[in-house]
Design an enzyme around this catalytic site. Structure first.
Site, mmCIF file in Angstrom:
data_model
loop_
_atom_site.group_PDB
_atom_site.id
_atom_site.type_symbol
_atom_site.label_atom_id
_atom_site.label_comp_id
_atom_site.label_asym_id
_atom_site.label_seq_id
_atom_site.Cartn_x
_atom_site.Cartn_y
_atom_site.Cartn_z
ATOM 1 N N THR A 124 34.747 153.587 96.459
ATOM 2 C CA THR A 124 35.865 153.085 95.675
ATOM 3 C C THR A 124 35.481 151.685 95.206
ATOM 4 O O THR A 124 34.998 150.863 95.990
ATOM 5 C CB THR A 124 37.203 153.151 96.439
ATOM 6 O OG1 THR A 124 38.231 152.638 95.589
ATOM 7 C CG2 THR A 124 37.174 152.399 97.755
ATOM 8 N N GLU A 125 35.632 151.442 93.887
ATOM 9 C CA GLU A 125 34.966 150.290 93.275
ATOM 10 C C GLU A 125 35.548 148.941 93.702
ATOM 11 O O GLU A 125 34.975 147.901 93.417
ATOM 12 C CB GLU A 125 34.963 150.411 91.738
ATOM 13 C CG GLU A 125 36.321 150.407 91.071
ATOM 14 C CD GLU A 125 36.849 151.813 90.834
ATOM 15 O OE1 GLU A 125 36.468 152.739 91.587
ATOM 16 O OE2 GLU A 125 37.651 151.991 89.892
ATOM 17 N N ASN A 126 36.693 148.970 94.400
ATOM 18 C CA ASN A 126 37.191 147.693 94.909
ATOM 19 C C ASN A 126 36.446 147.244 96.164
ATOM 20 O O ASN A 126 36.729 146.168 96.680
ATOM 21 C CB ASN A 126 38.702 147.763 95.157
ATOM 22 C CG ASN A 126 39.095 148.901 96.053
ATOM 23 O OD1 ASN A 126 38.693 150.042 95.831
ATOM 24 N ND2 ASN A 126 39.849 148.611 97.078
#
Lengths: 222, 236
Positions: free
Chosen positions: A54-56
């Site tokens: 997840t890119e966060n």
């Protein structure tokens, strides 16, 4: 036997997600977009290990926590509470997008407003003058991830085709989509145009073609 | 002796001047330095350019800073989200500027700024409206667009724990933009729950080396943005 209600024609969202999951190989690193794509994580076939990014800032995202166990500092890109699997890692945003932009993620699964015959994707803005433009990581994902899968209803709620000759909405990326999973069919974007690889049970090629804004061809079994 | 502890959040942000560029960490509420932002509301500096992934929610934190009309321009990737109403309202009235940047390009622009790199090429946004007006170049078979590094006068960052040298560790996905923003700001101001003696943090586990940090503020029990929004709180 009564005919199925029109709204229930073809695959359900869960079945679409299941069908995407079946195409993800063992050992793959995968980024799932917000919305229907998130369902894919529930259907990884037994015996396969798939790592969700997840890119966060989390590699090894697990399912949502039990009620009451949510941690506001452990969330996914949709800002929902998630868990971290054994073997997970956290990292800052530049490293996260090194994974994405540097071609280290194998597959991303995204929603779509429109996909063109050449694989252009529009999924971030309607382009309406009073809309607040918001892009997030979509343009980075389609530019950098090795394979881009789209999961979407075949047509809009009002019946407009989403697979079209040319996108009319602002693009997220040009010629970036590899495969589209809809409630009616699985369609590969090839140099020769969109090819129907598989039809949902009971759905005919003509039915799909009528709900598509560009010419399709049907895969010939060789 | 190096001791980066400030006496208070107010003291830490007291020299933020009108027209400053401020980087603010956080992805939604995770990693958002709400107490430092509230100190900046009290400080009153105006005409700010703020670099942050989102625009805040409700009327607290970053949304409060915007609602207090201190922000002239936002540089961000996703300016609307659940419970964000302050920014959309001002934007529709034409009272705040927006530079929309893809999230990975935003991160890389900040990283580049911190590394002394003035510009770089990326494939992200090629063929889209966000590449309009930007220089482009072909390397090999592929087109790329040029993006500029970003630097700031100040960064407001939330981390978990520090030592007096400013070495930092973070908590889970609250890390997000913190480490790169510390590198790209002339003055990096960090709020942490706890400051420990030098040597108590394992050097192998330090995420941000102290060289990138200027001021530390202890906020032992930081407020949770979503909780404040749920209670319909506003600041000031």
């Amino acid at each position: 036997m009564s005919a199925p209600a029109k709204a229930n024609y073809g695959w359900t969202r869960e079945q679409m997600a299941q069908r995407v999951a079946a195409d993800i190989q063992d050992g793959a690193y995968v980024n799932l977009g917000i919305g229907i794509p998130e369902l894919v994580a529930q259907y990884v076939p037994a015996g396969r290990e798939v790592i969700f990014q997840t890119e966060n800032g989390l590699l090894g995202m697990g399912p949502a926590p039990m009620a009451g166990k949510e941690d506001p500092e452990l969330i996914n890109a949709g800002k929902k509470a998630v868990t971290a699997i054994a073997g997970a890692s956290y990292f800052h945003h530049a490293d996260s997008f090194v994974m994405i932009r540097g071609g280290h993620i194998d597959i991303c699964v995204l929603g779509a407003m429109q996909v063109s015959a050449k694989g252009d994707l529009a999924n971030w803005s309607t382009g309406e003058p009073d809309a607040i433009p918001a892009v997030g990581g979509a343009m980075d994902l389609v530019a950098g991830v090795k394979k881009v899968f789209v999961i979407t209803e075949h047509a809009t709620k009002s019946g407009e085709p989403k697979i079209v000759e040319q996108c009319t909405y602002p693009l997220t990326g040009k010629a970036v989509v590899d495969r589209v999973y809809t409630n009616l069919a699985i369609i590969d974007i090839t140099p020769e145009g969109p090819v129907v690889m598989e039809l949902a049970p009971g759905v005919t090629f003509d039915h799909v073609q009528k709900r598509t804004g560009t010419n399709l061809s049907l895969r010939t079994n060789s | 002796m190096i001791d980066k502890r400030a006496v208070s959040a107010a003291a830490a942000v007291a020299d933020v001047h009108d027209g400053a560029t401020i980087m603010i960490s956080g992805f939604g509420e995770a990693g958002s330095p709400i107490e430092l932002i509230h100190a900046l509301v009290d400080c009153g500096a105006k005409n700010l350019t703020v670099v942050s992934n989102n625009t805040g929610s409700g009327r607290v934190g970053l949304a409060a800073l915007i609602a207090n009309r201190q922000v002239a321009k936002m540089i961000c990737s996703y300016p609307r989200s659940a419970n964000s109403m302050v920014f959309p309202e001002l934007y529709r009235k034409g009272e705040i500027k927006l530079e929309l940047v893809p999230q990975g390009t935003l991160a890389e622009r900040i990283r580049a700024g911190g590394a002394g790199i003035p510009a770089f090429y990326t494939a992200t946004s090629v063929g889209t409206v966000l590449a309009n007006g930007k220089e482009s170049r072909t390397f090999g078979e592929r087109d790329y667009v040029m993006e500029h590094g970003l630097i700031a006068d100040f960064a407001l960052v939330k981390a978990e724990k520090a030592d007096r040298h400013g070495n930092l560790i973070y908590n889970k996905t609250a890390r997000n933009f913190g480490p790169i923003m510390c590198t790209a700001a002339k003055v990096a101001i960090v709020q942490v729950k706890e400051i420990v003696e030098a040597g108590e943090l394992d050097p192998e586990e330090i995420v941000t080396p102290g060289i990138f940090v200027n001021r530390l503020v202890i906020v032992a029990k930081p407020a949770q943005e979503s909780q404040l929004v749920k209670e319909d709180r506003s600041y000031p």
